[in-house]
Write a protein that holds these residues in place. Structure first.
Motif, mmCIF file in Angstrom:
data_model
loop_
_atom_site.group_PDB
_atom_site.id
_atom_site.type_symbol
_atom_site.label_atom_id
_atom_site.label_comp_id
_atom_site.label_asym_id
_atom_site.label_seq_id
_atom_site.Cartn_x
_atom_site.Cartn_y
_atom_site.Cartn_z
ATOM 1 N N VAL A 149 -8.145 -1.420 -6.463
ATOM 2 C CA VAL A 149 -7.051 -1.482 -7.067
ATOM 3 C C VAL A 149 -7.332 -1.661 -8.408
ATOM 4 N N GLN A 165 -13.589 -6.483 -5.124
ATOM 5 C CA GLN A 165 -11.771 -6.460 -6.534
ATOM 6 C C GLN A 165 -10.920 -7.260 -5.620
ATOM 7 N N LEU A 166 -10.104 -7.021 -4.177
ATOM 8 C CA LEU A 166 -9.423 -7.584 -3.823
ATOM 9 C C LEU A 166 -10.013 -9.537 -3.399
ATOM 10 N N HIS A 196 -9.022 -11.527 -5.826
ATOM 11 C CA HIS A 196 -7.604 -11.495 -6.133
ATOM 12 C C HIS A 196 -7.478 -13.318 -4.660
ATOM 13 N N VAL A 248 -4.834 1.059 -0.542
ATOM 14 C CA VAL A 248 -5.243 0.829 -1.362
ATOM 15 C C VAL A 248 -6.145 1.891 -1.525
ATOM 16 N N VAL A 274 -13.425 -1.726 -2.538
ATOM 17 C CA VAL A 274 -11.874 -2.297 -2.458
ATOM 18 C C VAL A 274 -11.971 -3.752 -1.848
ATOM 19 N N THR A 276 -1.043 -2.068 -6.999
ATOM 20 C CA THR A 276 -1.694 -3.336 -6.350
ATOM 21 C C THR A 276 -1.592 -4.322 -6.222
ATOM 22 N N VAL A 277 -1.582 -4.657 -6.989
ATOM 23 C CA VAL A 277 -1.844 -6.569 -7.979
ATOM 24 C C VAL A 277 -0.088 -7.101 -8.134
ATOM 25 N N HIS A 287 -0.242 0.972 -4.428
ATOM 26 C CA HIS A 287 0.284 2.418 -6.002
ATOM 27 C C HIS A 287 0.416 3.234 -5.484
#
Ligand code: GDP
Length: 297
Positions: free
Chosen positions: A101, A139-140, A143, A95, A136, A105-106, A24
C-alpha cells in the motif's frame, strides 16, 4: 450509479457494470487493462484499430459485458463525486504485491469509498520475487478493507498482468459483483450520459467520449451538454466501428458538437433543436449572470 427511480420497474433491464481501475502509479493499472483487453473476444470480432477513447467494453466468455473506464487521474471520478454521483459501479484497486500500500492507494480507496462503490482488490505483480500478498491484505485491513478470507467482505485476487495469472478470476469476481448489484436501466427512454473525456480534434472538431447512464442515444439525436449542443452525427466505439444506437453503460465517441464539453458533464438527448437552443440560451444567460456576480464581489 444511476438513479432509475423515475422509471417504472417493468421498463428496467439489466445493464453491464462500469468499472474503474485505480491505484498507485506504476502498480500496473494500464498493464492490467491491456491484458484484460487482449483476452477480450469482442476485440477479435471487430479486428479494427483500437484507439484510446477513455472507456471500452470487454465481452466475457459467458457473454457478459464489462465496461472499463481508463481515464487517467480519475478527474471525472472526483468531479462527479462533488455532485454526489459516480459514473462507476465497481472499483478495482490495484496494489503491487511487492510494494504494498502506497499513498495513492489510500487516496484511490478514499475516492471509491466516498462514491460508495464496492471495491475489489487486485494484488498485482505476483510473478515478482518480492511479492507478498499477505502484506497487502494486512496493510489494507488497517484501513478497514478486510478480505473475505478473514471474515470481511472485500474480494482480494492475486494477479499478474505479465503472466496473466488470476486475470480470469478477476473477471469472474467482477461478474459476481455485478450480479449482486443487480444493475438496471431503461433502454426505452431518451439517452442520458456522462462525458468521460473530450478534446478538439483538428480534423473532426469537438470529440467527446460519452458513457450512457440511462436510455438510448440514436444517431441523429439532438443533444445538450453544458452549453454545447449538436446532432449525433456518428456513434463510434473504441474499435472505430460505427453504431446507430448506444444503450445503457455503453461508451462511445461522439462527433458533431458545436464546442468541446468538459469531462464529468452530463449529456442528454432532447426532443428537438428548438428545445436544445432554449436550454443552451438559458445556460449561457446563467453563466453570464454568474460571471457578472463574480466581478461585483
Ligand atoms: P500504472 O502506472 O499503474 O498504469 O502501471 P503500468 O501498467 O504502467 O506498470 C508499471 C510498470 O510495472 C511497468 O514497467 C510494467 O511493465 C510493470 N508491471 C505491470 N504489471 C506487472 C506484473 O504483473 N508483473 C511485473 N513483473 N511487472 C509488472
Amino acid at each position: 450509479v444511476e438513479d432509475v427511480s423515475e422509471d417504472s420497474p417493468e421498463d428496467l433491464e439489466p445493464r453491464p457494470p462500469v468499472v474503474v481501475v485505480m491505484g498507485h502509479v506504476d502498480h500496473g493499472k494500464t498493464s492490467i487493462l491491456d491484458a484484460l483487453r487482449k483476452a477480450n473476444v469482442a476485440d477479435g470480432e471487430a479486428g479494427g484499430i483500437t484507439q484510446h477513447i477513455g472507456a471500452y467494453m470487454v465481452k466475457l466468455e459467458g457473454g457478459e459485458r464489462v465496461v472499463f473506464v481508463d481515464t487517467p487521474g480519475h478527474e471525472a471520478f472526483t468531479g462527479l463525486r462533488a455532485r454526489g454521483a459516480s459514473m462507476t459501479d465497481v472499483a478495482v484497486l490495484v496494489v503491487a504485491a511487492d510494494d504494498g500500500v502506497m499513498p495513492q492507494t489510500v487516496e484511490a480507496l478514499n475516492h471509491a469509498r466516498a462514491a460508495g462503490v464496492p471495491i475489489i482488490v487486485a494484488m498485482n505483480k505476483m510473478d515478482k520475487e518480492g511479492a507478498d500478498p499477505e502484506k497487502v491484505m494486512r496493510q489494507l485491513a488497517e484501513h478497514e478493507v478486510i478480505p473475505e478470507e478473514w471474515g470481511g467482505n472485500t474480494m482480494f485476487v492475486p494477479v499478474s498482468a505479465h503472466t496473466g495469472l488470476g486475470l480470469d478470476d478477476l473477471l469472474e469476481m467482477l461478474a459476481l459483483q455485478t450480479e449482486i448489484l443487480e444493475l438496471k436501466a431503461n433502454p426505452q427512454r431518451r439517452g442520458k450520459g456522462i462525458v468521460v473525456e473530450s478534446r478538439l480534434d483538428r480534423g473532426r472538431g469537438p470529440v467527446a467520449t460519452v458513457l450512457v447512464q440511462n436510455g438510448t442515444f440514436n444517431q441523429g439525436d439532438t443533444v445538450v451538454v453544458g452549453s454545447a449542443t449538436g446532432r449525433l452525427r456518428a456513434i463510434v466505439d473504441e474499435n472505430s466501428v460505427q453504431h446507430r444506437t448506444a444503450g445503457p453503460s455503453i461508451p462511445f465517441e461522439l462527433l458533431g458538437l458545436d464546442s468541446v464539453p468538459e469531462a464529468g458533464q452530463e449529456i442528454f438527448a432532447v426532443e428537438n433543436e428548438k428545445q436544445a437552443r432554449d436550454i443552451v440560451r438559458y445556460r449561457k444567460d446563467m453563466e453570464r449572470e454568474q460571471g457578472a456576480e463574480a466581478k461585483k464581489r
